[in-house]
Design an enzyme around this catalytic site. Structure first.
Site, mmCIF file in Angstrom:
data_model
loop_
_atom_site.group_PDB
_atom_site.id
_atom_site.type_symbol
_atom_site.label_atom_id
_atom_site.label_comp_id
_atom_site.label_asym_id
_atom_site.label_seq_id
_atom_site.Cartn_x
_atom_site.Cartn_y
_atom_site.Cartn_z
ATOM 1 N N ASP A 29 0.773 -1.283 -0.115
ATOM 2 C CA ASP A 29 0.179 0.103 0.316
ATOM 3 C C ASP A 29 1.004 0.923 -0.185
ATOM 4 O O ASP A 29 1.984 1.495 0.419
ATOM 5 C CB ASP A 29 -1.187 0.301 1.119
ATOM 6 C CG ASP A 29 -2.153 -0.710 1.087
ATOM 7 O OD1 ASP A 29 -2.645 -1.263 -0.035
ATOM 8 O OD2 ASP A 29 -2.982 -1.338 2.225
ATOM 9 N N ASP A 57 -6.736 -1.497 -4.613
ATOM 10 C CA ASP A 57 -7.790 -0.857 -3.657
ATOM 11 C C ASP A 57 -9.118 -0.072 -4.472
ATOM 12 O O ASP A 57 -10.054 0.208 -4.135
ATOM 13 C CB ASP A 57 -7.338 -0.288 -2.579
ATOM 14 C CG ASP A 57 -6.861 -1.530 -1.780
ATOM 15 O OD1 ASP A 57 -7.048 -2.560 -1.618
ATOM 16 O OD2 ASP A 57 -5.236 -0.466 -0.988
#
Length: 158
Positions: free
Chosen positions: A113, A129
């Site tokens: 991330d 995402d």
């Protein structure tokens, strides 16, 4: 039309993996680099769960869920090939997001991330995402418009 939706998914999967590669190659784990002051930063994190680290470390759960989601989405895409564009694009984005994070989990044992919003406290996220969230929004738009069209006695949204 199915090929176009699969190309959308493939391009997003490629973009996701490329941004993750650049993040790992250029940012130290836990380091933050400001990108757009007051709006967006890059922070390299490893996530073994879902958003907000839910179900952290439950890799088998994510493997099973992802395989099911990918199979169902592909089946619906094939069956709905001439249906709503909103629905098909939404499914393509969900497919890309699921596969993008699945690749990380298989290859690395965690999801990379990197995007951190500065204007709102939100979990750090990645391209996959974003694709998942936008895909679900597209599907909801389709469902809302389709329901409205059904009540008005018209054909569904395109």
């Amino acid at each position: 039309m199915l090929a176009i939706y699969l190309i959308i998914s493939a391009v997003l999967i490629g973009l996701d993996q490329w941004v993750k590669y650049l993040t790992v190659a250029n940012i130290q784990l836990g380091e933050t680099k400001e990108f757009i002051p007051g709006f967006l930063s890059f922070t390299y994190l490893r996530n073994t769960g879902a958003a907000w680290s839910l179900l952290e470390g439950k890799m088998w759960f994510f493997y099973i869920i992802t395989v099911i989601v990918v199979a169902v989405v592909l089946y619906i895409l094939v069956k709905n090939v001439n249906g709503s564009k909103w629905f098909a694009v939404g499914l393509s984005l969900v497919l890309a997001g699921a596969i993008g994070n699945f690749i990380d989990r298989l290859r690395l044992g965690f999801v990379v991330d990197m995007f951190q919003t500065e204007f709102i406290r939100f979990p750090i996220f990645n391209v996959a995402d974003s694709a998942l969230v936008i895909g679900v929004i597209c599907i909801f738009i389709y469902l809302i418009l389709d329901e409205k069209a059904a009540k008005d006695g018209k054909n569904g949204p395109n």
